[in-house]
Design an enzyme around this catalytic site. Structure first.
Site, PDB file in Angstrom:
ATOM      1  N   ASP A   1     -95.625-110.629 -41.935  1.00 44.86           N
ATOM      2  CA  ASP A   1     -96.175-109.396 -42.505  1.00 44.86           C
ATOM      3  C   ASP A   1     -95.374-109.029 -43.748  1.00 44.86           C
ATOM      4  OD1 ASP A   1     -97.700-106.957 -42.561  1.00 44.86           O
ATOM      5  OD2 ASP A   1     -95.897-105.951 -41.862  1.00 44.86           O
TER       6      ASP A   1
ATOM      7  N   THR B   1    -100.712-106.346 -47.394  1.00 48.23           N
ATOM      8  CA  THR B   1     -99.394-106.051 -47.985  1.00 48.23           C
ATOM      9  C   THR B   1     -98.880-107.234 -48.803  1.00 48.23           C
ATOM     10  OG1 THR B   1     -98.451-106.715 -45.860  1.00 48.23           O
ATOM     11  CG2 THR B   1     -98.684-104.378 -46.254  1.00 48.23           C
ATOM     12  N   THR B   2     -99.144-108.471 -48.336  1.00 49.38           N
ATOM     13  CA  THR B   2     -98.709-109.649 -49.102  1.00 49.38           C
ATOM     14  C   THR B   2     -99.556-109.783 -50.365  1.00 49.38           C
ATOM     15  OG1 THR B   2     -98.155-110.708 -47.005  1.00 49.38           O
ATOM     16  CG2 THR B   2     -98.245-112.120 -48.934  1.00 49.38           C
TER      17      THR B   2
ATOM     18  N   ASP C   1    -101.525-103.722 -37.681  1.00 44.99           N
ATOM     19  CA  ASP C   1    -102.328-103.989 -38.889  1.00 44.99           C
ATOM     20  C   ASP C   1    -103.813-103.964 -38.545  1.00 44.99           C
ATOM     21  OD1 ASP C   1     -99.948-104.289 -40.114  1.00 44.99           O
ATOM     22  OD2 ASP C   1    -100.225-106.351 -40.790  1.00 44.99           O
TER      23      ASP C   1
END
Length: 558
Positions: free
Chosen positions: A64, A97-98, A395
């Site tokens: 994550d 998020t990445t 998530d």
């Protein structure tokens, strides 16, 4: 006459480091690219995991983006802005998020050459903002809206969004099982409020992933109890539940007050009065009809035995969050006194029992009439593995929550990025001047998502991207990367790789803001004290003298 020498102007404290101009900007861009390089291998369904060991020796395995950046102690001041956008994306949407970090870094990489050639950062920022607005308008134009009035089709949308979110996590092999669990958990909540903190997560090592279960109600670990607790009943049907913020324990006299007595009988009267107070509280609870008593504060051995004699279950020292969720599930309210407990203050549930799960005992409230909360009990072999499952489910829960509030979806797997890239590139060719170059750079930066998914899956990214460009040029807007098939590309809308459009809107706007922020910095002034470890705030003057006053000699009389 000799000209007077110009005096040296000392503006900053000695040891202050200043760096400015073009080299400073390029250095900031390099720092951002270094972070993106660390994260890039975690993107997509074939992304790798990172094992991060803290200074205390605690190991965490995760892929994550926000968690990795939080665990890495990044000190570069400009690169920290990427950490901030990843955290913001995690808090706002939960997923992507990445992607947001890779997009921001790639935008900077694409314009690095223009900065070296002397193009003003202001022109680049203007081009980025225009391209970002074009991208957001295009998403709104092509997103697919699912009708919430049809519960079956809407539930299937939520399941697809949850499984797309999990496809890049450790739990991707159990996607159908966990997707169903996540959607049921979100549908348990109040659909207006959707407060994800009311989904409790309990981790119990041991067993397999398939042993995880969802409880439509509340479950919490058995609290510390005294001897009499084993004589209490451990299962009830339709019990009344009272939640207290009251201490049901005898206190030792010396802890509370000093009492001077003339005779032994006076002392006995004080002791009797204390016992009388606690008995009055216990009788008031029994009179209210409660069969399950929970308290945030301790319930002592006397009260535990008294309840056991009357077939009442009690638990003290219940964590605040768990007590709050019990109230949400069974109804009633937390009472801070025992003197006036009426029926409306009590809650009820269909079934209460104390059950052994793995090596732990859990108190479980099920079939709750007012349940707007639920509990996920996660099982797995290793501690780190269960923690990663929890992060993955968080998530997915956030993504499903966003999809419930906003039923618009787009195709994932790099499909929407390729469509936006083609749209912006086409628009850029109609603009004269340097802005055209900047917008084409923005369009090229969007292609990092499908390219990186291909690289991580071991596909030939150049080949796959050329196929995708051809498909999108022919108007097939939902074509994206297929990591399983022979072709390498497929219609991801038909393959049910769906993501809430809000995830993409947030990621593109956050990445553009971060890139513009870094481009607008042309000087860094680093104070000398920021290098030294902080030793805490300085004591006010005179503290040492006051602390030493009176030592080694008699204290002065007042």
């Amino acid at each position: 006459m000799q000209r007077a020498m110009q005096p040296t102007v000392v503006l900053l404290k000695e040891g202050t480091d200043t760096s400015q101009g073009k080299p400073q900007l390029l250095s900031n861009i390099s720092a951002c690219l270094a972070i993106a390089e660390t994260l890039s291998s975690t993107l997509g369904p074939r992304g790798m995991d990172k094992l991060i060991v803290s200074e205390r020796g605690d190991a965490q395995i995760t892929n994550d983006g926000a968690t990795i950046l939080k665990l890495l102690d990044i000190v570069h001041p400009a690169a920290r802005s990427l950490v901030d956008i990843a955290r913001a994306q995690d808090a706002e949407v939960g997923d992507g998020t990445t992607s947001v970090v890779l997009l921001a870094a790639q935008m900077l990489k694409e314009v690095r050459g223009y900065i070296e050639e002397g193009v003003s950062p202001q022109i680049i920022m203007k081009g980025f903002r225009q391209a970002c607005q074009l991208a957001l308008d295009r998403i709104k134009a092509i997103q697919v809206t699912v009708d919430k009035k049809d519960p079956e089709s809407f539930r299937s949308l939520l399941l697809k969004c949850a499984s797309t979110s999990m496809s890049s996590k450790l739990i991707h092999s159990e996607k159908p099982f966990f997707s169903n669990m996540v959607v049921e958990a979100v549908q348990c909540l109040d659909q207006e409020d959707l407060d994800e903190s009311l989904i409790g997560v309990k981790k119990i090592p041991g067993g397999g992933m398939q042993d995880s279960l969802l409880i439509h109600g509340v479950a919490f670990k058995k609290t510390f109890t005294y001897a009499g607790a084993e004589q209490q009943p451990k299962s009830f049907r339709d019990p009344l539940v009272v939640c207290l913020n009251v201490e049901l324990e005898l206190k030792a006299e010396k802890d509370n007050a000093e009492v001077r007595v003339e005779a032994v009988s006076d002392y006995q009267a004080i002791v009797d009065a204390e016992w009388e107070i606690i008995y009055r509280k216990l009788e008031a609870i029994e009179k209210a009809g409660a069969r399950v008593v929970l308290s945030k504060l301790p319930i002592g051995d006397l009260a535990t035995q008294w309840f056991a004699d009357r077939d009442i279950f009690c638990a003290g020292r219940v964590p605040t969050a768990d007590l709050q969720r019990v109230v949400q599930a069974v109804g009633g309210s937390v009472q801070s006194t025992c003197s006036d407990i009426r029926r409306e203050h009590l809650g009820t549930c269909g079934r209460f029992e104390e059950r052994q799960i793995g090596g732990e005992r859990y108190n479980i409230f099920e079939e709750c009439p007012k349940a707007k909360t639920c509990t996920l009990i996660l099982r797995g072999g290793a501690e780190q593995f269960i923690e990663e499952v929890e992060r993955s489910l968080h998530d997915a829960i956030m993504v499903v929550k966003r999809a419930v509030k906003n039923g618009d979806v787009v195709a994932g797997g790099g499909a929407i990025e390729m469509d936006l890239s083609a749209h912006i590139r086409k628009h850029a060719l109609s603009i004269p001047g340097k802005l055209q170059l900047v917008m084409i750079a923005f369009a090229k930066a969007l292609e990092i998502i499908p390219r990186q998914i291909c690289d991580n899956a071991g596909l030939d990214s150049t080949d796959v991207l050329n196929k995708l460009r051809m498909k999108h040029a022919n108007g097939e807007k939902w074509y994206g990367v297929d990591v399983d098939g022979l072709e390498g590309v497929r219609d991801n809308m038909e393959a049910f790789v769906w993501e809430p459009s809000l995830v993409k809107v947030n990621a593109i706007s956050s990445a553009t803001e971060a890139a513009c922020l870094i481009l607008s910095i042309d000087e860094t002034v680093r104070g000398p004290q920021s290098e030294a470890p902080s030793t805490g705030p300085r004591a006010p003057p005179g503290t040492a003298q006051r602390a030493l006053r009176g030592r080694g000699r008699g204290m002065p009389r007042r």
